[in-house]
Design a protein around this motif. Structure first.
Motif, PDB file in Angstrom:
ATOM      1  N   GLY A   4      -2.516  -9.481  -1.517  1.00 46.21           N
ATOM      2  CA  GLY A   4      -2.035  -8.226  -0.958  1.00 46.21           C
ATOM      3  C   GLY A   4      -1.324  -7.386  -2.007  1.00 46.21           C
ATOM      4  O   GLY A   4      -0.595  -7.904  -2.852  1.00 46.21           O
ATOM      5  N   ARG A   5      -1.582  -6.055  -1.963  1.00 47.28           N
ATOM      6  CA  ARG A   5      -0.870  -5.115  -2.815  1.00 47.28           C
ATOM      7  C   ARG A   5      -0.383  -3.990  -1.918  1.00 47.28           C
ATOM      8  O   ARG A   5      -1.154  -3.506  -1.084  1.00 47.28           O
ATOM      9  N   GLY A   6       0.841  -3.599  -2.116  1.00 53.43           N
ATOM     10  CA  GLY A   6       1.374  -2.546  -1.267  1.00 53.43           C
ATOM     11  C   GLY A   6       2.515  -1.811  -1.926  1.00 53.43           C
ATOM     12  O   GLY A   6       2.839  -2.046  -3.098  1.00 53.43           O
ATOM     13  N   THR A   7       3.121  -0.923  -1.152  1.00 49.00           N
ATOM     14  CA  THR A   7       4.226  -0.104  -1.634  1.00 49.00           C
ATOM     15  C   THR A   7       5.356  -0.174  -0.611  1.00 49.00           C
ATOM     16  O   THR A   7       5.096  -0.102   0.590  1.00 49.00           O
ATOM     17  N   VAL A   8       6.584  -0.297  -1.102  1.00 48.06           N
ATOM     18  CA  VAL A   8       7.744  -0.338  -0.205  1.00 48.06           C
ATOM     19  C   VAL A   8       8.036   1.078   0.285  1.00 48.06           C
ATOM     20  O   VAL A   8       8.174   1.998  -0.515  1.00 48.06           O
TER      21      VAL A   8
END
Ligand SMILES: Nc1nc2c(ncn2[C@@H]2O[C@H](COP(=O)(O)OP(=O)(O)OP(=O)(O)O)[C@@H](O)[C@H]2O)c(=O)[nH]1
Length: 602
Positions: free
Chosen positions: A242-246
């Motif tokens: 998983g890759r994401g942004t806060v």
């Protein structure tokens, strides 16, 4: 996965939902539009019409096509739907960053048709341009056109058919103005139904977030654009890390600091090791729980969230894990799966370094709520040629005041705070130091406020100089106005040009040489003592030194004697600051003086 693989993929599971952000000027209708999309999706009645995520709403393809009616044929699409980020506005948009670009795949720029382009519209356009984000313009509030006949929820063509010619042409006037504004910004734009090439042109969708007319069109355009231009970018490795942004760091009872994040790639599972961008260093931790909002039906239970074992992109999710206090909004979140922990930490560090702001030896201190907004602030300051001493994410702390205090120039002893609070102990520091705080939640306003402050400061510095400088003046003794011959001589005068100030030396030109004849020891205007007299005024002056009839005569032209250094400062630095008549007196004085001494005052 190779490109060919992506193109031949028919399994919707492997294509993720495009992420859509809504931005625009304050009050132009961003929230209403999102509510409308959520509300009418829910009104379509079926369970699962939308899915509420943390920070986002997913509208599945079936719901989009139901809402769009005849405009969308679901067979034309294989993307699963649209994921709308729930917090509208371009400040949150700038938080939505991913790998140096924008996290949102596509954006809706909301513009009030009556209001047209406003400062924040332009700011939003700048961000869209910089991040290369494709966008459509929602020309909102068409229902406020005088004489409008509202057509609840209808596609815009059907609604236009129900309008009088007059209403339609009024609307068109506004829409053409919008097209003009976009063209001024370097974008070619047209009504969306006339756009052939959406890659080179911006489509404008006239709509009303209030009545819902035109909203089906917006959804259709978003689906169409995503399907045609973003499909290849939407293919994900469903089992990948998983890759994401806060989006936000939030305290939750029972969980401590949690992350609201948007996942744009791969999958995240409970128990995964994750790396998150922190204030000082990447944080390595383990996922304790993944949380989603509870569906409406279960709202009666105390708990607002339900635990899910895993979440796949694209999705909004709340991540509970230890040690998240120093996580930053806008920072990356990465699952450690195929790579080593060290490799992922290095990548997160690299991503954070991209956002690092260039700092100078002397400059202002900048604090912002998220990495994205810090970056946007830094860009705005660079454009305005304002140097930055230090730039950080977070509320204003005593340390920031201490850093700002070290700036050499007075204009740099400031903190520019964007969307942040001042911690209580920093408040005290601010009161006792000479550091100025500027706080705003609109970037351009913050920069403008600071620039105004610098202008004021420079002006008052010039005024102080002006106060200490001898001002030029030329004045004439009036006929029959001798009140006293000498000790001191008191005569009535008219100020021809400039400012006569008390206590100055008085001179009379003999040829090109000013000859000092005495010193002013009083000025009276209509019987009152005054400190100075301006051009055009008639006053009586007392001059220590001369005797009327000997050194001076009625009708004589007199001057305030100018010291050479003062004449030079006046000519070279203050000629824009002094009134025109005073400049005229200065120039006349210099001209006469330079007849015999060409370099005088240079
Ligand atoms: N008549 C009409 N009013 C609208 C429409 N869309 C929004 N409004 C009204 O405009 C006002 C501002 O709308 P919001 O949705 O709060 O605007 P916003 O852009 O989200 O504003 P901020 O969140 O404050 O930036 C509200 O009073 C809305 O009811 C529309 O299509 N027609």
């Amino acid at each position: 996965m190779s490109d060919t693989d992506a193109d031949t993929t028919t399994d919707a599971d492997a294509l993720r939902t495009p992420i859509v952000a809504v931005l625009g000027h304050v009050d132009h209708g961003k929230t209403t539009l999102l509510d409308r999309i959520r509300g009418s999706a829910v009104q379509e009645g079926e369970a699962g019409a939308i899915t509420q995520h943390i920070g986002a709403t997913a509208v599945p393809l079936e719901t989009v096509s139901e809402m769009a009616g005849a405009l969308v044929d679901p067979d034309d699409f294989d993307l699963p739907g649209l994921l709308f980020i729930d917090t509208p506005g371009h400040h949150s948009f700038s938080t939505l960053r991913a790998r140096g670009g924008a996290l949102a795949d596509i954006a809706v720029l909301v513009v009030d048709v009556n209001d047209g382009f406003q400062p924040q519209t332009e700011e939003a356009i700048d961000i869209l341009r910089r991040t290369g984000t494709p966008f459509v313009v929602a020309a909102n509030k068409v229902d406020t056109t005088p004489g409008w006949n509202p057509q609840e929820g209808e596609p815009i063509q059907r609604s236009l058919e129900a309008q009088s010619d007059r209403a339609e042409s009024r609307l068109n006037e506004n829409l053409y103005e919008l097209i003009g504004d976009l063209s001024d910004e370097g974008f070619s734009a047209d009504f969306y139904w006339r756009v052939q090439d959406f890659q080179g042109n911006i489509g404008i969708v006239p709509l009303s977030a209030m009545t819902g007319e035109g909203v089906p069109d917006l959804l259709t355009v978003l689906m169409g654009l995503s399907q045609r231009f973003l499909k290849s970018e939407m293919s994900i490795d469903v089992a990948g890390p998983g890759r994401g942004t806060v989006l936000e760091v939030k305290e939750e009872r029972g969980f401590g600091a949690t992350l609201d994040a948007v996942l744009y790639d791969g999958v995240i599972r409970t128990g995964d090791t994750i790396v998150v961008g922190g204030q000082y260093d990447p944080i390595v931790t383990e996922v304790r729980a993944l949380l989603q909002p509870r569906p409406n039906a279960e709202m009666r239970t105390e708990k607002r969230f339900e635990k899910v074992p895993e979440v796949a992109a694209a999705a909004g999710v709340k991540i509970a894990a230890p040690d998240l206090d120093e996580a930053m909004a806008g920072a990356p979140v990465r699952v450690v799966r195929d790579q080593t922990e060290e490799e992922v930490v290095a990548e997160v560090r690299e991503e954070l370094a991209e956002i690092e702001v260039e700092t100078a030896e002397d400059g202002v201190v900048v604090k912002a709520d998220t990495l994205g907004s810090l970056e946007a602030m830094a860009n705005a300051l660079e454009e305005a040629e304002i140097p930055i001493l230090r730039a950080e994410v977070g509320d204003i702390a005593p340390r920031d005041v201490a850093v700002a205090e070290t700036a050499n120039e007075e204009t740099h002893r400031v903190i520019l705070g964007f969307n942040v609070d001042v911690l209580a102990n920093a408040e005290e520091e601010l009161e006792t130091s000479d550091v100025r705080l500027f706080a705003d939640d609109v970037i351009y306003q913050l920069v403008e406020e600071y620039e105004e402050y610098v202008d004021d400061l420079q002006r008052s510095q010039q005024e102080t100089v002006l106060d200490q400088i001898v001002r030029p003046a030329r004045f004439r003794i009036l006929q029959d106005h001798t009140f006293r011959q000498n000790d001191p001589a008191v005569v009535g005068v008219e100020i021809v040009a400039g400012t006569v100030q008390n206590n100055r030396h008085v001179a009379k030109f003999q040829g090109s040489e000013p000859r000092r004849i005495g010193q002013l020891s009083g000025i009276q205007h209509q019987g009152d003592d005054v400190d100075e007299a301006r051009a055009g005024e008639r006053v009586s002056v007392a001059i220590d030194g001369p005797t009327v009839g000997r050194q001076i005569e009625e009708g004589d032209e007199l001057w305030i004697e100018l010291p050479e250094k003062h004449a030079k400062i006046l000519e070279q630095e203050l000629s824009d600051e002094i009134p025109a008549d005073e400049l005229e007196a200065l120039n006349a004085y210099l001209q006469t003086r330079r007849k015999t001494d060409p370099f005088w005052g240079k």
